[in-house]
Scaffold this motif. Structure first.
Motif, PDB file in Angstrom:
ATOM      1  N   ALA A  12       0.889  -1.297  -0.064  1.00 26.51           N
ATOM      2  CA  ALA A  12      -0.069   0.068  -0.017  1.00 26.51           C
ATOM      3  C   ALA A  12       0.571   1.319  -0.065  1.00 26.51           C
ATOM      4  O   ALA A  12       0.597   2.252  -0.771  1.00 26.51           O
ATOM      5  CB  ALA A  12      -0.962  -0.060   0.995  1.00 26.51           C
ATOM      6  N   PRO A  13       1.967   1.519   0.791  1.00 26.59           N
ATOM      7  CA  PRO A  13       2.544   2.473   0.635  1.00 26.59           C
ATOM      8  C   PRO A  13       3.390   2.938  -0.651  1.00 26.59           C
ATOM      9  O   PRO A  13       3.585   4.006  -1.034  1.00 26.59           O
ATOM     10  CB  PRO A  13       3.642   2.499   1.735  1.00 26.59           C
ATOM     11  CG  PRO A  13       3.260   1.203   2.714  1.00 26.59           C
ATOM     12  CD  PRO A  13       2.310   0.311   1.778  1.00 26.59           C
ATOM     13  N   MET A  14       3.677   1.892  -1.453  1.00 27.14           N
ATOM     14  CA  MET A  14       4.150   2.036  -2.810  1.00 27.14           C
ATOM     15  C   MET A  14       2.940   2.415  -3.799  1.00 27.14           C
ATOM     16  O   MET A  14       3.193   3.199  -4.579  1.00 27.14           O
ATOM     17  CB  MET A  14       4.761   0.682  -3.233  1.00 27.14           C
ATOM     18  CG  MET A  14       6.065   0.460  -2.858  1.00 27.14           C
ATOM     19  SD  MET A  14       6.011  -0.087  -1.075  1.00 27.14           S
ATOM     20  CE  MET A  14       7.676  -0.665  -0.807  1.00 27.14           C
ATOM     21  N   THR A  15       1.802   1.730  -3.532  1.00 26.09           N
ATOM     22  CA  THR A  15       0.735   2.198  -4.301  1.00 26.09           C
ATOM     23  C   THR A  15       0.420   3.813  -4.311  1.00 26.09           C
ATOM     24  O   THR A  15       0.091   4.712  -5.112  1.00 26.09           O
ATOM     25  CB  THR A  15      -0.574   1.349  -3.797  1.00 26.09           C
ATOM     26  OG1 THR A  15      -0.246   0.069  -4.222  1.00 26.09           O
ATOM     27  CG2 THR A  15      -1.645   1.884  -4.552  1.00 26.09           C
ATOM     28  N   LEU A  16       0.563   4.211  -2.846  1.00 31.36           N
ATOM     29  CA  LEU A  16       0.240   5.569  -2.601  1.00 31.36           C
ATOM     30  C   LEU A  16       1.344   6.379  -3.214  1.00 31.36           C
ATOM     31  O   LEU A  16       1.165   7.558  -3.815  1.00 31.36           O
ATOM     32  CB  LEU A  16       0.033   5.651  -1.129  1.00 31.36           C
ATOM     33  CG  LEU A  16      -0.136   7.250  -0.784  1.00 31.36           C
ATOM     34  CD1 LEU A  16      -1.377   7.861  -1.321  1.00 31.36           C
ATOM     35  CD2 LEU A  16      -0.331   7.215   0.816  1.00 31.36           C
ATOM     36  N   GLY A  17       2.589   6.106  -2.957  1.00 30.82           N
ATOM     37  CA  GLY A  17       3.818   7.008  -3.479  1.00 30.82           C
ATOM     38  C   GLY A  17       3.663   6.822  -5.072  1.00 30.82           C
ATOM     39  O   GLY A  17       3.898   7.994  -5.496  1.00 30.82           O
ATOM     40  N   ALA A  18       3.337   5.828  -5.717  1.00 33.04           N
ATOM     41  CA  ALA A  18       3.267   5.681  -7.248  1.00 33.04           C
ATOM     42  C   ALA A  18       2.054   6.779  -7.515  1.00 33.04           C
ATOM     43  O   ALA A  18       2.261   7.704  -8.524  1.00 33.04           O
ATOM     44  CB  ALA A  18       2.959   4.597  -8.028  1.00 33.04           C
ATOM     45  N   ALA A  19       0.986   6.822  -6.882  1.00 36.02           N
ATOM     46  CA  ALA A  19       0.015   7.815  -7.270  1.00 36.02           C
ATOM     47  C   ALA A  19       0.423   9.420  -7.100  1.00 36.02           C
ATOM     48  O   ALA A  19      -0.121  10.231  -8.024  1.00 36.02           O
ATOM     49  CB  ALA A  19      -1.382   7.600  -6.506  1.00 36.02           C
ATOM     50  N   LEU A  20       1.003   9.536  -5.870  1.00 31.57           N
ATOM     51  CA  LEU A  20       1.354  10.722  -5.568  1.00 31.57           C
ATOM     52  C   LEU A  20       2.389  11.386  -6.727  1.00 31.57           C
ATOM     53  O   LEU A  20       2.172  12.690  -7.149  1.00 31.57           O
ATOM     54  CB  LEU A  20       2.130  11.066  -4.393  1.00 31.57           C
ATOM     55  CG  LEU A  20       1.036  10.684  -3.125  1.00 31.57           C
ATOM     56  CD1 LEU A  20       1.757  10.667  -1.825  1.00 31.57           C
ATOM     57  CD2 LEU A  20      -0.193  11.845  -3.125  1.00 31.57           C
ATOM     58  N   GLU A  21       3.466  10.384  -7.036  1.00 31.79           N
ATOM     59  CA  GLU A  21       4.353  10.837  -8.094  1.00 31.79           C
ATOM     60  C   GLU A  21       3.557  11.075  -9.638  1.00 31.79           C
ATOM     61  O   GLU A  21       4.057  11.941 -10.131  1.00 31.79           O
ATOM     62  CB  GLU A  21       5.519   9.853  -8.086  1.00 31.79           C
ATOM     63  CG  GLU A  21       6.243   9.763  -6.959  1.00 31.79           C
ATOM     64  CD  GLU A  21       7.036  11.033  -6.823  1.00 31.79           C
ATOM     65  OE1 GLU A  21       7.288  11.872  -7.588  1.00 31.79           O
ATOM     66  OE2 GLU A  21       7.514  11.262  -5.541  1.00 31.79           O
ATOM     67  N   LEU A  22       2.719  10.158  -9.708  1.00 30.89           N
ATOM     68  CA  LEU A  22       1.870  10.446 -10.980  1.00 30.89           C
ATOM     69  C   LEU A  22       1.099  11.600 -11.281  1.00 30.89           C
ATOM     70  O   LEU A  22       1.256  12.514 -12.036  1.00 30.89           O
ATOM     71  CB  LEU A  22       1.000   9.363 -11.427  1.00 30.89           C
ATOM     72  CG  LEU A  22       1.557   8.113 -11.863  1.00 30.89           C
ATOM     73  CD1 LEU A  22       0.824   6.796 -11.887  1.00 30.89           C
ATOM     74  CD2 LEU A  22       2.322   8.207 -13.274  1.00 30.89           C
TER      75      LEU A  22
END
Length: 113
Positions: A12-22
């Motif tokens: 989940a932290p990676m999912t959120l991190g990717a979304a924020l970067e996108l």
């Protein structure tokens, strides 16, 4: 990064991190997050969706199509994946903001009185 360190088995932290970067227009950084998340959980269709969106933003349409195809294999009935696939090779690929909006709207409709 700190959340990912505290939850070494959770993607989940990676999912959120990717979304924020996108959302910030940082597709290369988003790919680092999706790849880290997929190492933890290769069965997470959301990470594959984000990977496809990030690759599409970098003009990697073949990689985008492959990631979205994998997401579709994991959840063949998810309409957001289908839309992302339809638009992956067009001049208007699905953005993370659009995908998140669609997912949020559908979730809200399910819980609304």
């Amino acid at each position: 990064s700190l959340a990912a360190d505290y939850e070494p088995l959770d993607s989940a932290p990676m999912t959120l991190g990717a979304a924020l970067e996108l959302r910030g227009g940082q597709a290369t950084s988003a790919l680092r997050w999706t790849q880290a998340g997929l190492r933890r959980d290769p069965g997470d269709w959301v990470l594959w969706l984000e990977d496809g969106i990030a690759n599409g933003a970098l003009a990697g349409s073949a990689a985008a199509v492959a990631a979205l195809d994998h997401a579709r294999t994991l959840d063949p009935r998810e309409p957001v994946i289908a839309l992302a696939q339809q638009r992956a090779t067009t001049s208007t690929p699905l953005t993370i903001t659009q995908a998140a909006s669609m997912l949020t709207s559908r979730a809200q409709a399910r819980v609304a009185p």
